[in-house]
Scaffold this active site. Sequence first.
Site, PDB file in Angstrom:
ATOM      1  N   CYS A  46       0.916  -1.062  -0.007  1.00  0.00           N
ATOM      2  CA  CYS A  46       0.025   0.011  -0.006  1.00  0.00           C
ATOM      3  C   CYS A  46       0.962   1.334  -0.063  1.00  0.00           C
ATOM      4  O   CYS A  46       2.103   1.117   0.219  1.00  0.00           O
ATOM      5  CB  CYS A  46      -0.867   0.007   1.346  1.00  0.00           C
ATOM      6  SG  CYS A  46      -1.614  -1.546   1.488  1.00  0.00           S
TER       7      CYS A  46
ATOM      8  N   ARG B  56       1.723   1.660  -5.957  1.00  0.00           N
ATOM      9  CA  ARG B  56       1.740   0.663  -4.996  1.00  0.00           C
ATOM     10  C   ARG B  56       0.418  -0.019  -4.680  1.00  0.00           C
ATOM     11  O   ARG B  56       0.611  -1.089  -3.953  1.00  0.00           O
ATOM     12  CB  ARG B  56       2.448   1.520  -3.701  1.00  0.00           C
ATOM     13  CG  ARG B  56       3.676   2.188  -3.851  1.00  0.00           C
ATOM     14  CD  ARG B  56       3.933   2.660  -2.564  1.00  0.00           C
ATOM     15  NE  ARG B  56       4.354   1.613  -1.640  1.00  0.00           N
ATOM     16  CZ  ARG B  56       5.559   1.322  -1.286  1.00  0.00           C
ATOM     17  NH1 ARG B  56       6.684   1.666  -2.075  1.00  0.00           N
ATOM     18  NH2 ARG B  56       5.842   0.228  -0.427  1.00  0.00           N
TER      19      ARG B  56
ATOM     20  N   TRP C  78      -3.764  -1.686  -1.097  1.00  0.00           N
ATOM     21  CA  TRP C  78      -3.955  -2.945  -2.058  1.00  0.00           C
ATOM     22  C   TRP C  78      -3.956  -4.001  -0.919  1.00  0.00           C
ATOM     23  O   TRP C  78      -3.538  -4.460  -0.040  1.00  0.00           O
ATOM     24  CB  TRP C  78      -2.222  -3.384  -2.566  1.00  0.00           C
ATOM     25  CG  TRP C  78      -1.971  -4.515  -3.441  1.00  0.00           C
ATOM     26  CD1 TRP C  78      -2.389  -4.820  -4.551  1.00  0.00           C
ATOM     27  CD2 TRP C  78      -2.125  -5.830  -2.807  1.00  0.00           C
ATOM     28  NE1 TRP C  78      -2.350  -5.918  -5.029  1.00  0.00           N
ATOM     29  CE2 TRP C  78      -2.168  -6.741  -4.026  1.00  0.00           C
ATOM     30  CE3 TRP C  78      -1.782  -6.513  -1.837  1.00  0.00           C
ATOM     31  CZ2 TRP C  78      -1.759  -8.159  -4.118  1.00  0.00           C
ATOM     32  CZ3 TRP C  78      -1.481  -7.995  -1.729  1.00  0.00           C
ATOM     33  CH2 TRP C  78      -1.645  -8.652  -2.872  1.00  0.00           C
TER      34      TRP C  78
ATOM     35  N   ASN D 234       0.836  -0.047   6.258  1.00  0.00           N
ATOM     36  CA  ASN D 234       1.264  -0.876   5.224  1.00  0.00           C
ATOM     37  C   ASN D 234       2.221  -1.995   5.704  1.00  0.00           C
ATOM     38  O   ASN D 234       2.730  -2.035   6.662  1.00  0.00           O
ATOM     39  CB  ASN D 234       2.417  -0.130   4.526  1.00  0.00           C
ATOM     40  CG  ASN D 234       2.826  -0.601   3.128  1.00  0.00           C
ATOM     41  OD1 ASN D 234       2.424  -1.878   2.801  1.00  0.00           O
ATOM     42  ND2 ASN D 234       3.769  -0.310   2.381  1.00  0.00           N
ATOM     43  N   GLY D 235       1.614  -3.117   5.359  1.00  0.00           N
ATOM     44  CA  GLY D 235       2.173  -4.634   5.606  1.00  0.00           C
ATOM     45  C   GLY D 235       0.864  -5.458   6.362  1.00  0.00           C
ATOM     46  O   GLY D 235      -0.072  -5.207   6.059  1.00  0.00           O
TER      47      GLY D 235
ATOM     48  N   GLU E 220      10.020 -14.466 -19.191  1.00  0.00           N
ATOM     49  CA  GLU E 220       9.945 -13.102 -18.682  1.00  0.00           C
ATOM     50  C   GLU E 220       9.127 -12.614 -19.839  1.00  0.00           C
ATOM     51  O   GLU E 220       7.960 -11.734 -19.529  1.00  0.00           O
ATOM     52  CB  GLU E 220      11.303 -12.479 -18.899  1.00  0.00           C
ATOM     53  CG  GLU E 220      11.225 -10.908 -18.812  1.00  0.00           C
ATOM     54  CD  GLU E 220      10.545 -10.093 -17.529  1.00  0.00           C
ATOM     55  OE1 GLU E 220      10.203 -11.165 -16.537  1.00  0.00           O
ATOM     56  OE2 GLU E 220      10.407  -9.223 -17.404  1.00  0.00           O
TER      57      GLU E 220
ATOM     58  N   LYS F 125       5.451 -10.799 -18.829  1.00  0.00           N
ATOM     59  CA  LYS F 125       5.052  -9.546 -19.040  1.00  0.00           C
ATOM     60  C   LYS F 125       3.745  -9.436 -19.802  1.00  0.00           C
ATOM     61  O   LYS F 125       2.925  -8.324 -19.220  1.00  0.00           O
ATOM     62  CB  LYS F 125       6.076  -8.947 -20.281  1.00  0.00           C
ATOM     63  CG  LYS F 125       7.177  -7.864 -19.982  1.00  0.00           C
ATOM     64  CD  LYS F 125       7.663  -6.997 -18.958  1.00  0.00           C
ATOM     65  CE  LYS F 125       7.211  -7.383 -17.506  1.00  0.00           C
ATOM     66  NZ  LYS F 125       8.255  -7.511 -16.523  1.00  0.00           N
TER      67      LYS F 125
ATOM     68  N   GLU G 294       0.660 -10.381 -17.119  1.00  0.00           N
ATOM     69  CA  GLU G 294       0.514  -9.338 -16.127  1.00  0.00           C
ATOM     70  C   GLU G 294      -0.221  -7.941 -16.566  1.00  0.00           C
ATOM     71  O   GLU G 294      -0.989  -7.398 -15.762  1.00  0.00           O
ATOM     72  CB  GLU G 294       1.536  -9.100 -15.086  1.00  0.00           C
ATOM     73  CG  GLU G 294       2.874  -8.098 -15.780  1.00  0.00           C
ATOM     74  CD  GLU G 294       4.057  -8.064 -14.937  1.00  0.00           C
ATOM     75  OE1 GLU G 294       3.795  -7.957 -13.685  1.00  0.00           O
ATOM     76  OE2 GLU G 294       5.235  -7.670 -15.341  1.00  0.00           O
TER      77      GLU G 294
ATOM     78  N   HIS H 265       6.956 -32.239 -24.488  1.00  0.00           N
ATOM     79  CA  HIS H 265       6.543 -32.750 -23.237  1.00  0.00           C
ATOM     80  C   HIS H 265       5.406 -32.359 -22.666  1.00  0.00           C
ATOM     81  O   HIS H 265       5.250 -32.523 -21.409  1.00  0.00           O
ATOM     82  CB  HIS H 265       7.842 -32.771 -22.378  1.00  0.00           C
ATOM     83  CG  HIS H 265       9.329 -33.407 -22.594  1.00  0.00           C
ATOM     84  ND1 HIS H 265       9.359 -34.710 -22.848  1.00  0.00           N
ATOM     85  CD2 HIS H 265      10.061 -33.007 -23.440  1.00  0.00           C
ATOM     86  CE1 HIS H 265      10.353 -34.951 -23.316  1.00  0.00           C
ATOM     87  NE2 HIS H 265      10.914 -33.907 -23.777  1.00  0.00           N
TER      88      HIS H 265
ATOM     89  N   LYS I 113       3.448  -2.521  -7.049  1.00  0.00           N
ATOM     90  CA  LYS I 113       4.902  -2.758  -7.449  1.00  0.00           C
ATOM     91  C   LYS I 113       5.483  -3.238  -6.715  1.00  0.00           C
ATOM     92  O   LYS I 113       6.663  -3.978  -7.041  1.00  0.00           O
ATOM     93  CB  LYS I 113       5.113  -1.068  -7.729  1.00  0.00           C
ATOM     94  CG  LYS I 113       6.468  -0.954  -8.189  1.00  0.00           C
ATOM     95  CD  LYS I 113       6.652  -1.309  -9.642  1.00  0.00           C
ATOM     96  CE  LYS I 113       8.125  -1.302 -10.331  1.00  0.00           C
ATOM     97  NZ  LYS I 113       8.318  -1.861 -11.574  1.00  0.00           N
TER      98      LYS I 113
HETATM   99  O1  M6R Z   1      11.145  -5.192  -6.335  1.00  0.00           O
HETATM  100  P1  M6R Z   1      11.363  -6.737  -6.880  1.00  0.00           P
HETATM  101  O2  M6R Z   1      12.221  -6.570  -8.094  1.00  0.00           O
HETATM  102  O3  M6R Z   1      12.031  -7.416  -5.739  1.00  0.00           O
HETATM  103  O4  M6R Z   1       9.947  -7.188  -7.432  1.00  0.00           O
HETATM  104  C1  M6R Z   1       9.994  -8.705  -7.800  1.00  0.00           C
HETATM  105  C2  M6R Z   1       8.713  -8.903  -8.391  1.00  0.00           C
HETATM  106  O5  M6R Z   1       7.537  -8.675  -7.556  1.00  0.00           O
HETATM  107  C3  M6R Z   1       8.519  -8.166  -9.835  1.00  0.00           C
HETATM  108  O6  M6R Z   1       9.667  -8.193 -10.633  1.00  0.00           O
HETATM  109  C4  M6R Z   1       7.127  -8.325 -10.604  1.00  0.00           C
HETATM  110  O7  M6R Z   1       7.252  -9.628 -11.158  1.00  0.00           O
HETATM  111  C5  M6R Z   1       7.078  -7.321 -11.674  1.00  0.00           C
HETATM  112  N1  M6R Z   1       5.609  -6.877 -11.739  1.00  0.00           N
HETATM  113  C6  M6R Z   1       7.176  -7.998 -13.128  1.00  0.00           C
HETATM  114  O8  M6R Z   1       7.080  -6.943 -13.972  1.00  0.00           O
END
Ligand code: M6R
Length: 610
Positions: A2, A27, A77, A103-104, A483, A487, A490, A506, A605
């Site tokens: 958050c 966030r 969040w 937050n947490g 990756e 991308k 998400e 497989h 984020k």
């Molecule tokens: O801040 P971090 O790099 O530790 O975050 C890791 C993941 O949460 C982050 O890379 C997430 O997968 C992204 N949304 C990917 O685009």
Amino acid sequence: MCGIIGYVGERQADHVLINGLKKLEYRGYDSSGVGIISSRTGKLVVRKIHGKIQNLEELLKKSPLDKGTIGISHTRWATHGAPNRVNSHPHADCSKKFLVVHNGIIENYQILKDQLKKRGHKFRSDTDTEVIAHMIEECYHGDFLTAFRKVISQLEGAFALGIITQMHPETLYAARVGSPLIIGVGKNENYIASDVPAILDMTDRIIYLKDGQMAAITKDKVDVFTFKGKRMRPKVDKINYSVDAVQKQGFAHFMLKEIHEQPKVFEQMIKTRIKGKKIILEGIGLTEKQIKGIDRIFIVACGTAYHAGLIGKYVIEAMTGIPVNIDVSSEFRYRDPIIDRKTLIIPISQSGETADTLAAVKEARDKGAKVISICNVVGSSLVRVSDGVLYTHAGPEIGVASTKAYVAQLGMLYLLALKLSAYHMRISSRERQKILGDFKKVPFLYRSILKTKHSVLNIAKKNSHFGCFLYLGRNVNYPSALEGALKLKEISYIPAEGYAAGEMKHGPIALIDEYRAVVCISPQSEIYEKMISNMQEIRARKGKIIAIATKGDMSIKKHANFIIYVPVIQEILSPLLVALPLQLLAYYISVQLGCDVDQPRNLAKSVTVE
Ligand code: M6R
């Protein structure tokens, strides 16, 4: 996950808070709220609403707050309780004298809540946060800090807290354990925030509150204490990036802006980290003897950073012969890995606040390993628990989908591998210099890829209707496939799977028919022909192929429906180049589908909870 911002000063608090909250929206964005102390009545006044900050702004227009120069606000969040108005922060106690943003996660909140209920407290929300307000109500007997300390000593979990109370209408209170919290120092005004962008247009002077610290902040004073009550002298740091870095600067989305920043990020890395033939890894915190003594490396990371780490494994092993293990942090922390004093742990994290990665590091440190983190955020929690840090210095990344931080993490892993390869030789010094020479060309090559982005847009337009995507790659580009799929899924919500192309037979081949698109990452490589065989198998089953290939490769036209070309580069460095078309493809498909590119649903984020 958050976002928190708090203000005490002379200006109308909610105006300052909303301005800051908008910059923290990345966030978390399922609901938001603001609370101030009314200068007219001396009482707390709150507005909260479901959805994005824009909804809160509209609510405040319809139902303005009283004048008030101290306040706290929050963008949420959801963890405990559905994303709705009642569960959004701030939360108050029964008497509505104490107001809390958090937050947490408070892990023992249910026990605390049951006890408080037995003692007659009435709860309005399903959140863990609300217990804090009620606990303060019980513990407060005239001295807020004493009550605050007593409450904190009973909380388990990770938290950053911002609190105001009408009992002390000139003071903003804050505390942190685990979750990040900073204090912004202004002139006749001060702030708290969960992240620098929230306050960067108001001050560039920051105090990073440390774990186990609390603060009492008035408009002209910041007092910091340990939870035991010891007064600390806080260090004020100056932030060295500008407000521009956290604005879109004419781009439609932060993600697109950040994709375009990649040549500069690389240029900067090359400028500061390579001097002639030498690689400068300032901050690494290892002596030559320690570098020579490394006999195993463990990389831990989550999400995109994990994919960077996977490529790092291929690269470090290829250049140095040091065995590299890699785990997603959430697995590493619970599986009792074999680590000793000769093991080097490399956590990778953009934010430096990812709860699982922090816990993995703690686990490794407890076993005696050295920790060198690769991180983007200066002063973050990860950096504080590491023996050394290799900053990626990619600048603030606001788009939830990681782009520039990813290539910066890759860049740093290449430089680290090259550096280690001088002591652990698996490649000749000629080969090392050749890799370094090609590495220096990356910013130029990035610019040339970005010039062809319209061809990626056209491909996205023709393929955004597919309900499922498969991404295939081999060797060092197998993680690129993972990756690319991450991308896409998400930010477009299209199911997308990444696979090592050799695994296709497989299982994943069962998915292929005319309704699937398959992204084949097939730059020139030693195993190029193997990728071509995979493509033939896909074509035979009517799958649509989008190939990422090396410029000049004409033969691939026979196999692929669409081709995105990247410049020529030696195979080991190719993940750096293929990253850009994969990002652009995901971006344009998301735009085609009308998705919220920068704030995709259910995501935040930085993932500061387990
Ligand atoms: O801040 P971090 O790099 O530790 O975050 C890791 C993941 O949460 C982050 O890379 C997430 O997968 C992204 N949304 C990917 O685009």
